[in-house]
Scaffold this motif. Sequence first.
Motif, mmCIF file in Angstrom:
data_model
loop_
_atom_site.group_PDB
_atom_site.id
_atom_site.type_symbol
_atom_site.label_atom_id
_atom_site.label_comp_id
_atom_site.label_asym_id
_atom_site.label_seq_id
_atom_site.Cartn_x
_atom_site.Cartn_y
_atom_site.Cartn_z
ATOM 1 N N ALA A 1 -19.310 44.403 29.529
ATOM 2 C CA ALA A 1 -20.256 44.221 30.621
ATOM 3 C C ALA A 1 -19.663 43.372 31.737
ATOM 4 C CB ALA A 1 -21.539 43.578 30.098
ATOM 5 N N GLY A 2 -18.778 42.446 31.392
ATOM 6 C CA GLY A 2 -18.180 41.616 32.426
ATOM 7 C C GLY A 2 -17.122 40.725 31.823
ATOM 8 N N GLU A 3 -15.870 41.142 31.960
ATOM 9 C CA GLU A 3 -14.820 40.403 31.273
ATOM 10 C C GLU A 3 -14.642 38.975 31.802
ATOM 11 O OE1 GLU A 3 -11.609 42.892 30.204
ATOM 12 O OE2 GLU A 3 -10.248 41.222 29.842
ATOM 13 N N PRO A 4 -14.693 38.762 33.128
ATOM 14 C CA PRO A 4 -14.531 37.372 33.605
ATOM 15 C C PRO A 4 -15.600 36.451 33.016
ATOM 16 C CG PRO A 4 -14.372 38.930 35.416
ATOM 17 C CD PRO A 4 -14.825 39.713 34.217
ATOM 18 N N ALA A 5 -16.852 36.941 32.957
ATOM 19 C CA ALA A 5 -17.931 36.124 32.399
ATOM 20 C C ALA A 5 -17.690 35.853 30.926
ATOM 21 C CB ALA A 5 -19.272 36.834 32.591
ATOM 22 N N ALA A 6 -17.190 36.885 30.208
ATOM 23 C CA ALA A 6 -16.917 36.716 28.779
ATOM 24 C C ALA A 6 -15.837 35.671 28.560
ATOM 25 C CB ALA A 6 -16.513 38.061 28.168
ATOM 26 N N ILE A 7 -14.797 35.707 29.414
ATOM 27 C CA ILE A 7 -13.728 34.705 29.303
ATOM 28 C C ILE A 7 -14.302 33.323 29.577
ATOM 29 C CG2 ILE A 7 -11.550 33.909 30.306
ATOM 30 C CD1 ILE A 7 -10.970 36.860 30.998
ATOM 31 N N ALA A 8 -15.114 33.217 30.637
ATOM 32 C CA ALA A 8 -15.687 31.936 31.011
ATOM 33 C C ALA A 8 -16.590 31.395 29.915
ATOM 34 C CB ALA A 8 -16.463 32.094 32.319
ATOM 35 N N ALA A 9 -17.244 32.308 29.175
ATOM 36 C CA ALA A 9 -18.147 31.875 28.110
ATOM 37 C C ALA A 9 -17.381 31.466 26.856
ATOM 38 C CB ALA A 9 -19.136 32.996 27.787
ATOM 39 N N GLY A 10 -16.082 31.578 26.897
ATOM 40 C CA GLY A 10 -15.278 31.116 25.767
ATOM 41 C C GLY A 10 -15.081 32.133 24.664
ATOM 42 N N ILE A 11 -15.387 33.394 24.954
ATOM 43 C CA ILE A 11 -15.176 34.432 23.943
ATOM 44 C C ILE A 11 -13.685 34.700 23.801
ATOM 45 C CG2 ILE A 11 -15.497 36.907 23.510
ATOM 46 C CD1 ILE A 11 -18.245 36.676 24.745
ATOM 47 N N ASN A 12 -13.256 34.866 22.560
ATOM 48 C CA ASN A 12 -11.850 35.202 22.332
ATOM 49 C C ASN A 12 -11.657 36.692 22.627
ATOM 50 O OD1 ASN A 12 -9.269 35.703 21.422
ATOM 51 N ND2 ASN A 12 -9.437 34.245 19.722
ATOM 52 N N VAL A 13 -11.376 36.973 23.907
ATOM 53 C CA VAL A 13 -11.317 38.358 24.375
ATOM 54 C C VAL A 13 -10.204 39.125 23.678
ATOM 55 C CG1 VAL A 13 -10.854 39.809 26.385
ATOM 56 C CG2 VAL A 13 -12.377 37.845 26.594
ATOM 57 N N ASP A 14 -9.021 38.480 23.582
ATOM 58 C CA ASP A 14 -7.874 39.175 23.000
ATOM 59 C C ASP A 14 -8.168 39.617 21.574
ATOM 60 O OD1 ASP A 14 -6.696 38.684 25.335
ATOM 61 O OD2 ASP A 14 -5.043 37.455 24.583
ATOM 62 N N ARG A 15 -8.719 38.680 20.772
ATOM 63 C CA ARG A 15 -8.955 39.013 19.369
ATOM 64 C C ARG A 15 -9.978 40.144 19.253
ATOM 65 N NH1 ARG A 15 -10.680 34.179 15.776
ATOM 66 N NH2 ARG A 15 -12.729 34.765 16.557
ATOM 67 N N THR A 16 -11.034 40.063 20.064
ATOM 68 C CA THR A 16 -12.067 41.103 20.014
ATOM 69 C C THR A 16 -11.481 42.470 20.339
ATOM 70 O OG1 THR A 16 -13.604 39.424 20.771
ATOM 71 C CG2 THR A 16 -14.371 41.695 20.844
ATOM 72 N N LYS A 17 -10.635 42.515 21.375
ATOM 73 C CA LYS A 17 -10.045 43.796 21.756
ATOM 74 C C LYS A 17 -9.136 44.327 20.654
ATOM 75 C CE LYS A 17 -10.076 43.721 26.782
ATOM 76 N NZ LYS A 17 -9.227 43.696 27.989
ATOM 77 N N ILE A 18 -8.343 43.436 20.041
ATOM 78 C CA ILE A 18 -7.434 43.888 18.984
ATOM 79 C C ILE A 18 -8.237 44.457 17.817
ATOM 80 C CG2 ILE A 18 -5.727 43.133 17.273
ATOM 81 C CD1 ILE A 18 -4.688 41.176 19.365
ATOM 82 N N ILE A 19 -9.357 43.779 17.471
ATOM 83 C CA ILE A 19 -10.194 44.301 16.383
ATOM 84 C C ILE A 19 -10.733 45.683 16.758
ATOM 85 C CG2 ILE A 19 -12.322 43.940 15.059
ATOM 86 C CD1 ILE A 19 -11.864 40.940 15.334
#
Lengths: 321, 327
Positions: free
Chosen positions: A198-216
């Motif tokens: 829905a919004g990667e910059p917001a997800a990064i700002a919220a502290g979500i581990n984007v890389d790990r989620t994408k790899i999964i």
Amino acid sequence: MDFRTLRSAFSLGWVNAAIPPALLLILILGIGSAAPGFLTQETLLLLLANTAVLFILAAGVTGVILVGGIDLSIQAIASLSSVILAQLVPQIGIMAFPAAILAGVVFGVLSGLVHVRLKVPSFVATLATGGVVAGIALWAADGRAITIEASGRVFTGWINGSFAGLPVVVWIAAVLGAALYLVMRYTPFGRYSLAIGAGEPAAIAAGINVDRTKIIAFAISGGLAAIAGVVLAARLSSGSPTLANQLLLPAIAAVIVGGTAITGGLGGIGRTAVGALIISIVRMGMTFIGVNIFAENVVFGAVLILAVAITIDRSKIAVIK
Amino acid sequence: MSMPRPALFGESNRKRLRRWAPALVLMLLCTLITIANPNFIEPRNLIRVANSAAVPLTLAMGLTFIILMGSIDLSVEGSLSIAAMVTVLLAANDANANSWGWFAVAAAIAASTALGALTGAIQTFLRIPSFMATLGIWFIGLGVSVYMLGGSAVRLMDPSIRDLALARFLGFPLSVWVALGAFLLACAIQYHTRLGRHILAIGGGEEVAELSGIKLRRVRIAAFALAGFFFGLAGILAAAQLGRSDAVIADGRLFAAVTAVVVGGTALTGGEGGVVNTLIGVLIVTVLGNGMILLGVSPYVQQSVQGLLIIAAVALSLDRLRLQIVK
């Protein structure tokens, strides 16, 4: 955003979500009234069984599309796993199944790593890993199709059986679909996936581990592609390095036709199930009215373009490249 | 205006290295293969390398313009097989009584150029990302051509078209000269026409290009049509080389073309690189393939090696400072 745009956005989303199931219903009723033989238990079971492999592939790629990426390596991974199964089943029996599926997960993780660590766009990363995998499959099978002999069929025959009135492949697809639905809905991974899409910059700002989620997400896609490959190989009693090549387009089309946006963040496994059934019925219908099998790709290509054009969220991409 | 990318601020060493890396890799590769197997530099083998580079070079010329623009064209194989199908079905063949001669070639180029223009129109008017639009067109093109061929292989019997692959001029097959002509044409378009500069400008930054008065839609459609033209030329060469067209004539071509473009140093983000880079990229891919055959590596592994090359080249060439989010 004022109230009117909010409301129109809401009603549009509602309409978009209702179109695929309505289309499915119309297709079933339309074909059912045109050909009374269609609405029998037998034909419907056949439809479900024929949809199973497509759905398993499409369910895997749904997760990747939800985070805003794409996986163009699923057909190569499915073919490789069919080759691994056909090669290993005579030697290690039932253990060939987990081995083939593990290979799919490994290549999914590799795609994910290439994408997030090396920052290669996902369609190129998976095009490349797909090429690597296709090469390995050709090499492992020496370029030929491998028949699973009678000694191996002891271990693969169960897939062609039935359990509690339904074909085993339908059970496999249903269990995987239900599991994935629960994962997407009730685990942090599922929540994070939607947030990233829905919004990667917001997800990064919220502290979500984007890389790990994408790899999964890529690992799941690879794993499910491999499962689709072994199911296909067990059903056909043969593995081939080009076995699933014709399935990439229908699988992606199933996801998009089901109503998951290619831009990510909107959609889910349930929609993909509807999309896979639509694709499957359209394919059966085309065979029924005598459309040449080679011309089917033309229809799927056109359907894909139309469905993307309808479901895409243009507010999310500043520049359409 | 000569080069659209003047060295206004001077180049850092890193950037200079990046620019020359593909050429260095090509020289290193040739040296290593020659040491391992001196047969590599025999004239007969070099002609073989040139011959097998002809189709990929022509294809990659078209793809370069699309990637320069920051888009991608996955319809390479569909477009190529359409052109090959039109050529064999309209020229003398063993499936019908047509014998249009060189008009068949013109029709083939027209068909693939039209398909390219259609791709561009779909992408710009329906406003969907190019990789999705071209994924759809890929299978539409492939479906139409396999359907028209009736699922079987149709032989090309026109001797003058076959001569593209069989006749030689100065030792090289005519197809090599055609590919060279395609390269020179692509150079002329990139460096000396408005279209070439507009494509580069769009790749460098679409908003800026639009504000400078470039008609985005028109340039995009023209670029996809131009790419279709080169794919069509490649399809004719492929049909002439194989002497037939069938369902698998285009297999693996997309992959080789994308590898060549990115290995040559054209950035997937657009605006950087060009057709000269792609020439070197095509040579790297072809020399590597030839070298692996000379060294006795299984031909099946070639696709895997190309895949690894794509990953390495893209990972090395991406300008990460400009990229916040990669999708």
